[in-house]
Design an enzyme around this catalytic site. Sequence first.
Site, PDB file in Angstrom:
ATOM      1  N   LYS A  61      40.261  28.313   9.679  1.00  0.00           N
ATOM      2  CA  LYS A  61      40.238  29.199   8.507  1.00  0.00           C
ATOM      3  C   LYS A  61      38.837  29.378   7.919  1.00  0.00           C
ATOM      4  CE  LYS A  61      44.797  30.085   7.228  1.00  0.00           C
ATOM      5  NZ  LYS A  61      45.583  28.998   7.817  1.00  0.00           N
ATOM      6  N   SER A  86      47.952  26.720  -0.865  1.00  0.00           N
ATOM      7  CA  SER A  86      48.084  25.278  -1.047  1.00  0.00           C
ATOM      8  C   SER A  86      47.485  24.571   0.155  1.00  0.00           C
ATOM      9  CB  SER A  86      49.550  24.899  -1.203  1.00  0.00           C
ATOM     10  OG  SER A  86      50.267  25.394  -0.096  1.00  0.00           O
ATOM     11  N   GLU A 212      55.569  30.138  17.040  1.00  0.00           N
ATOM     12  CA  GLU A 212      56.098  29.783  15.720  1.00  0.00           C
ATOM     13  C   GLU A 212      57.033  28.586  15.841  1.00  0.00           C
ATOM     14  OE1 GLU A 212      56.574  33.845  13.218  1.00  0.00           O
ATOM     15  OE2 GLU A 212      58.043  33.583  14.811  1.00  0.00           O
ATOM     16  N   GLY A 216      61.050  29.038  11.622  1.00  0.00           N
ATOM     17  CA  GLY A 216      60.334  30.116  10.916  1.00  0.00           C
ATOM     18  C   GLY A 216      59.924  31.223  11.855  1.00  0.00           C
ATOM     19  N   ASP A 218      60.091  34.491  11.811  1.00  0.00           N
ATOM     20  CA  ASP A 218      60.008  35.869  11.294  1.00  0.00           C
ATOM     21  C   ASP A 218      59.098  36.740  12.165  1.00  0.00           C
ATOM     22  OD1 ASP A 218      57.966  34.052   9.930  1.00  0.00           O
ATOM     23  OD2 ASP A 218      57.119  36.038   9.577  1.00  0.00           O
ATOM     24  N   SER A 312      44.704  24.741  16.177  1.00  0.00           N
ATOM     25  CA  SER A 312      44.214  25.446  14.993  1.00  0.00           C
ATOM     26  C   SER A 312      43.669  24.561  13.883  1.00  0.00           C
ATOM     27  CB  SER A 312      45.322  26.344  14.444  1.00  0.00           C
ATOM     28  OG  SER A 312      46.488  25.583  14.188  1.00  0.00           O
TER      29      SER A 312
HETATM   30  C1  LIG Z   1      46.697  29.092   8.502  1.00  0.00           C
HETATM   31  C2  LIG Z   1      46.948  28.253   9.681  1.00  0.00           C
HETATM   32  C3  LIG Z   1      47.668  28.742  10.795  1.00  0.00           C
HETATM   33  C4  LIG Z   1      48.273  30.115  10.817  1.00  0.00           C
HETATM   34  O1  LIG Z   1      47.326  31.135  10.764  1.00  0.00           O
HETATM   35  P1  LIG Z   1      47.745  32.625  10.393  1.00  0.00           P
HETATM   36  O2  LIG Z   1      46.476  33.385  10.410  1.00  0.00           O
HETATM   37  O3  LIG Z   1      48.388  32.590   9.031  1.00  0.00           O
HETATM   38  O4  LIG Z   1      48.735  33.067  11.411  1.00  0.00           O
HETATM   39  C5  LIG Z   1      47.813  27.917  11.892  1.00  0.00           C
HETATM   40  N1  LIG Z   1      47.302  26.671  11.909  1.00  0.00           N
HETATM   41  C6  LIG Z   1      46.614  26.161  10.873  1.00  0.00           C
HETATM   42  C7  LIG Z   1      46.091  24.770  10.969  1.00  0.00           C
HETATM   43  C8  LIG Z   1      46.399  26.933   9.718  1.00  0.00           C
HETATM   44  O5  LIG Z   1      45.718  26.422   8.682  1.00  0.00           O
END
Ligand SMILES: *Cc1c(COP(=O)(O)O)cnc(C)c1O
Length: 335
Positions: A61, A86, A212, A216, A218, A312
């Site tokens: 992010k 959050s 997903e 969840g 969606d 991620s």
């Molecule tokens: C926000 C986040 C996601 C999902 O990312 P999106 O852009 O909302 O699809 C996946 N893994 C982690 C660790 C995140 O912080």
Amino acid sequence: MPASPDASLDLPSFDDVEAAARRIEGQAHRTPVLTSRTVDERLGARVFFKCENFQRMGAFKFRGAFNALSRFTPEQRRRGVVAFSSGNHAQAIALSARLLGMPSTIVMPKDAPAAKIAATRGYGGEVVLYDRYTEDRQQIGRDLAEKHGLTLIPPYDHADVISGQGTAAKELIEEVGPLDAVFTPLGGGGLLSGTALAVRALSPAAKLYGVEPEAGNDGQQSFRSGKLVHIDTPRTIADGVQTQQLGDLTFALIRRLVDDVVTVPDAALVEAMSFFATRMKMVVEPTGCLGFAAVQAMKDALRGQRVGIVISGGNVDLARFCELVGAAADGAPAA
Ligand SMILES: *Cc1c(COP(=O)(O)O)cnc(C)c1O
């Protein structure tokens, strides 16, 4: 191209991902790509893990947040940014704002984990708490933006956020070469749609999957039906993707550029967390395990292929990590 409902949207392109890569250079880490002989042998494939758990503040992010904030005008910078989150977006915005020398206000639920509130404050963010049962965070964010002239940066449905998130896959493919299949977690879709821009430009033949949690799905429903589906906040340990629907921009890109959206059960996330910890010596948060869990489930279809997986993030409370992984090691179901 035939007129489509999203024809009026101003969607980012791979050029924007390249511009984002230049903006974040020297600020975001170029995270390592790890491989595991054990994984390759088990799957009969060649797997490349792009490790955003080692990114600044612990998740991809930072890429989107820093890219978005670095495009502010001097006036926007002077007044500052507001975000509601959050989770990892909050910390990404607070850290990026501090690095760029601008004030940040983060709207967080009163009952958010104390560690997350402290981390956000630690990065210099001013935290505004709200009651998630009686108050609307979007409204609070908008009111603050209007009253103080702050610029609101949403967690995924924003062209600069999407372009920034796409830089992780760009780095991955530039480092290891073209891939046959790529997997990323899917929440609001910023990561997946940014990844799609990079994959379609740099490894166009690759199959691209969003993943997903089962509870969840969606995004899967929206992808398969062609209509934006909204769900109640899902109950899953993957707290980074407890989103209720995709965004307008992310849905438009995902529909055009992604091959499919698949789901995995929470138990598979716990198993992947244990594997990463014991075999690869790294902490991955439950959400970060989605891609690897899906690859294991799709093993037969991926045999002999070169597979990219975006891990991620790695932000999980140590106590929570032990609770999840310990329960799995004891053979008890993880909750
Ligand atoms: C926000 C986040 C996601 C999902 O990312 P999106 O852009 O909302 O699809 C996946 N893994 C982690 C660790 C995140 O912080």
